[in-house]
Design a protein around this motif. Structure first.
Motif, PDB file in Angstrom:
ATOM      1  N   ARG A 100     -19.780  95.927 -15.774  1.00 60.46           N
ATOM      2  CA  ARG A 100     -19.889  96.038 -14.313  1.00 60.46           C
ATOM      3  C   ARG A 100     -19.879  94.656 -13.660  1.00 60.46           C
ATOM      4  O   ARG A 100     -19.250  94.462 -12.618  1.00 60.46           O
ATOM      5  CB  ARG A 100     -21.156  96.822 -13.938  1.00 60.46           C
ATOM      6  CG  ARG A 100     -21.345  97.003 -12.461  1.00 60.46           C
ATOM      7  CD  ARG A 100     -20.249  97.894 -11.867  1.00 60.46           C
ATOM      8  NE  ARG A 100     -20.517  98.094 -10.462  1.00 60.46           N
ATOM      9  CZ  ARG A 100     -19.641  97.822  -9.495  1.00 60.46           C
ATOM     10  NH1 ARG A 100     -18.425  97.384  -9.780  1.00 60.46           N
ATOM     11  NH2 ARG A 100     -19.965  98.007  -8.233  1.00 60.46           N
TER      12      ARG A 100
ATOM     13  N   ILE B 236     -17.371  93.293 -10.724  1.00 56.97           N
ATOM     14  CA  ILE B 236     -17.850  92.777  -9.439  1.00 56.97           C
ATOM     15  C   ILE B 236     -17.324  91.364  -9.200  1.00 56.97           C
ATOM     16  O   ILE B 236     -16.906  91.028  -8.082  1.00 56.97           O
ATOM     17  CB  ILE B 236     -19.388  92.800  -9.363  1.00 56.97           C
ATOM     18  CG1 ILE B 236     -19.913  94.235  -9.456  1.00 56.97           C
ATOM     19  CG2 ILE B 236     -19.878  92.151  -8.070  1.00 56.97           C
ATOM     20  CD1 ILE B 236     -21.419  94.318  -9.672  1.00 56.97           C
TER      21      ILE B 236
ATOM     22  N   SER C 126     -14.979  90.330  -6.147  1.00 58.82           N
ATOM     23  CA  SER C 126     -15.478  89.305  -5.224  1.00 58.82           C
ATOM     24  C   SER C 126     -14.499  88.154  -5.064  1.00 58.82           C
ATOM     25  O   SER C 126     -14.473  87.495  -4.029  1.00 58.82           O
ATOM     26  CB  SER C 126     -16.817  88.758  -5.718  1.00 58.82           C
ATOM     27  OG  SER C 126     -17.783  89.768  -5.747  1.00 58.82           O
TER      28      SER C 126
ATOM     29  N   LYS D 264     -22.996  88.157  -4.392  1.00 59.04           N
ATOM     30  CA  LYS D 264     -22.272  89.429  -4.468  1.00 59.04           C
ATOM     31  C   LYS D 264     -22.592  90.224  -5.731  1.00 59.04           C
ATOM     32  O   LYS D 264     -22.412  91.443  -5.749  1.00 59.04           O
ATOM     33  CB  LYS D 264     -20.757  89.194  -4.393  1.00 59.04           C
ATOM     34  CG  LYS D 264     -20.290  88.718  -3.052  1.00 59.04           C
ATOM     35  CD  LYS D 264     -20.468  89.795  -2.009  1.00 59.04           C
ATOM     36  CE  LYS D 264     -19.885  89.389  -0.679  1.00 59.04           C
ATOM     37  NZ  LYS D 264     -20.035  90.428   0.323  1.00 59.04           N
ATOM     38  N   THR D 265     -23.037  89.562  -6.787  1.00 55.93           N
ATOM     39  CA  THR D 265     -23.303  90.261  -8.038  1.00 55.93           C
ATOM     40  C   THR D 265     -24.755  90.688  -8.204  1.00 55.93           C
ATOM     41  O   THR D 265     -25.034  91.720  -8.823  1.00 55.93           O
ATOM     42  CB  THR D 265     -22.906  89.402  -9.257  1.00 55.93           C
ATOM     43  OG1 THR D 265     -23.599  88.151  -9.205  1.00 55.93           O
ATOM     44  CG2 THR D 265     -21.408  89.154  -9.285  1.00 55.93           C
TER      45      THR D 265
ATOM     46  N   GLY E 265     -27.263  91.882  -6.149  1.00 55.02           N
ATOM     47  CA  GLY E 265     -27.698  93.149  -5.549  1.00 55.02           C
ATOM     48  C   GLY E 265     -27.192  94.385  -6.275  1.00 55.02           C
ATOM     49  O   GLY E 265     -27.983  95.241  -6.677  1.00 55.02           O
ATOM     50  N   PRO E 266     -25.868  94.489  -6.463  1.00 57.40           N
ATOM     51  CA  PRO E 266     -25.346  95.667  -7.161  1.00 57.40           C
ATOM     52  C   PRO E 266     -25.904  95.837  -8.576  1.00 57.40           C
ATOM     53  O   PRO E 266     -26.202  96.957  -8.989  1.00 57.40           O
ATOM     54  CB  PRO E 266     -23.832  95.428  -7.193  1.00 57.40           C
ATOM     55  CG  PRO E 266     -23.568  94.558  -6.016  1.00 57.40           C
ATOM     56  CD  PRO E 266     -24.780  93.676  -5.900  1.00 57.40           C
ATOM     57  N   LEU E 267     -26.042  94.749  -9.311  1.00 60.75           N
ATOM     58  CA  LEU E 267     -26.585  94.874 -10.672  1.00 60.75           C
ATOM     59  C   LEU E 267     -28.016  95.386 -10.650  1.00 60.75           C
ATOM     60  O   LEU E 267     -28.405  96.227 -11.453  1.00 60.75           O
ATOM     61  CB  LEU E 267     -26.521  93.533 -11.416  1.00 60.75           C
ATOM     62  CG  LEU E 267     -25.135  93.032 -11.795  1.00 60.75           C
ATOM     63  CD1 LEU E 267     -25.230  91.695 -12.522  1.00 60.75           C
ATOM     64  CD2 LEU E 267     -24.387  94.049 -12.647  1.00 60.75           C
ATOM     65  N   ARG E 268     -28.815  94.890  -9.708  1.00 58.79           N
ATOM     66  CA  ARG E 268     -30.215  95.315  -9.612  1.00 58.79           C
ATOM     67  C   ARG E 268     -30.320  96.770  -9.132  1.00 58.79           C
ATOM     68  O   ARG E 268     -31.205  97.500  -9.557  1.00 58.79           O
ATOM     69  CB  ARG E 268     -30.995  94.372  -8.705  1.00 58.79           C
ATOM     70  CG  ARG E 268     -31.107  92.981  -9.292  1.00 58.79           C
ATOM     71  CD  ARG E 268     -31.764  91.994  -8.354  1.00 58.79           C
ATOM     72  NE  ARG E 268     -33.167  92.296  -8.140  1.00 58.79           N
ATOM     73  CZ  ARG E 268     -34.141  92.080  -9.028  1.00 58.79           C
ATOM     74  NH1 ARG E 268     -33.857  91.563 -10.201  1.00 58.79           N
ATOM     75  NH2 ARG E 268     -35.391  92.372  -8.747  1.00 58.79           N
ATOM     76  N   GLU E 269     -29.415  97.190  -8.263  1.00 57.58           N
ATOM     77  CA  GLU E 269     -29.433  98.573  -7.769  1.00 57.58           C
ATOM     78  C   GLU E 269     -28.950  99.566  -8.827  1.00 57.58           C
ATOM     79  O   GLU E 269     -29.491 100.662  -8.943  1.00 57.58           O
ATOM     80  CB  GLU E 269     -28.530  98.700  -6.530  1.00 57.58           C
ATOM     81  CG  GLU E 269     -29.105  98.080  -5.289  1.00 57.58           C
ATOM     82  CD  GLU E 269     -28.117  98.123  -4.130  1.00 57.58           C
ATOM     83  OE1 GLU E 269     -27.134  98.898  -4.196  1.00 57.58           O
ATOM     84  OE2 GLU E 269     -28.328  97.372  -3.158  1.00 57.58           O
ATOM     85  N   GLU E 270     -27.933  99.188  -9.576  1.00 62.39           N
ATOM     86  CA  GLU E 270     -27.294 100.112 -10.503  1.00 62.39           C
ATOM     87  C   GLU E 270     -27.957 100.178 -11.880  1.00 62.39           C
ATOM     88  O   GLU E 270     -27.787 101.168 -12.587  1.00 62.39           O
ATOM     89  CB  GLU E 270     -25.817  99.731 -10.675  1.00 62.39           C
ATOM     90  CG  GLU E 270     -25.014  99.890  -9.396  1.00 62.39           C
ATOM     91  CD  GLU E 270     -23.580  99.384  -9.530  1.00 62.39           C
ATOM     92  OE1 GLU E 270     -23.021  99.424 -10.655  1.00 62.39           O
ATOM     93  OE2 GLU E 270     -23.026  98.938  -8.508  1.00 62.39           O
TER      94      GLU E 270
ATOM     95  N   LYS F 197     -33.246  95.220 -13.010  1.00 64.64           N
ATOM     96  CA  LYS F 197     -34.299  95.132 -11.998  1.00 64.64           C
ATOM     97  C   LYS F 197     -35.685  95.025 -12.630  1.00 64.64           C
ATOM     98  O   LYS F 197     -36.533  94.273 -12.162  1.00 64.64           O
ATOM     99  CB  LYS F 197     -34.245  96.348 -11.079  1.00 64.64           C
ATOM    100  CG  LYS F 197     -35.186  96.243  -9.904  1.00 64.64           C
ATOM    101  CD  LYS F 197     -34.991  97.397  -8.956  1.00 64.64           C
ATOM    102  CE  LYS F 197     -35.886  97.218  -7.748  1.00 64.64           C
ATOM    103  NZ  LYS F 197     -35.675  98.278  -6.773  1.00 64.64           N
TER     104      LYS F 197
END
Length: 136
Positions: free
Chosen positions: A39, A43, A47, A89-90, A92-97, A102
């Motif tokens: 992932r 990203i 980006s 850019k990387t 946030g998405p990694l922590r959310e997904e 996280k």
């Protein structure tokens, strides 16, 4: 990845600025494995493809605790701006997904990064530029 070209032309600047960049996960935790690494690669590529980013990936390697990138960047855009863009850019998405990201670190990336230039300047390249500037 887009096909890499040796020289870039942007308005009045002809350049060949290549950098090697490495940044680490917070506390060098081994969180960039398997699906997370896949992932992250997606990203980073996405980006880099946005129009406001003036750079191109030459090589991208993801290890469990760091990212190693070789990139060509317009000097007017700047390597610091590019690295900050990619980290932002990387993260946030990694922590959310991925709860594995996280839950293991308070922040995805350290604040620092390593960068060095990959020198490609040759007398031939400079001569070619000077010749291209002569009136026809």
């Amino acid at each position: 990845m887009r096909k890499y070209k040796e020289k870039k032309f942007h308005s009045k600047v002809v350049h060949s600025c290549k950098y090697q960049v490495v940044w680490c996960t917070q506390n060098q935790r081994d969180i960039l494995k398997d699906d997370v690494a896949l992932r992250l690669r997606e990203i980073i590529k996405e980006s880099m493809e946005v129009e406001e980013v003036e750079g191109e990936i030459i090589n991208l390697e993801i290890s469990p605790s760091y990212v190693h990138l070789i990139v060509s960047v317009n000097p007017q855009f700047g390597i610091d701006k590019l690295v900050r863009h990619l980290k932002r850019k990387t993260s946030g998405p990694l922590r959310e997904e991925f709860t594995s990201v996280k839950g293991r670190v308070s922040s995805t990336w350290t604040l620092s990064y390593y960068v060095n230039t990959l020198d490609s300047s040759t007398p031939g390249a400079i001569k070619e530029y000077l010749m291209s500037q002569q009136p026809k």
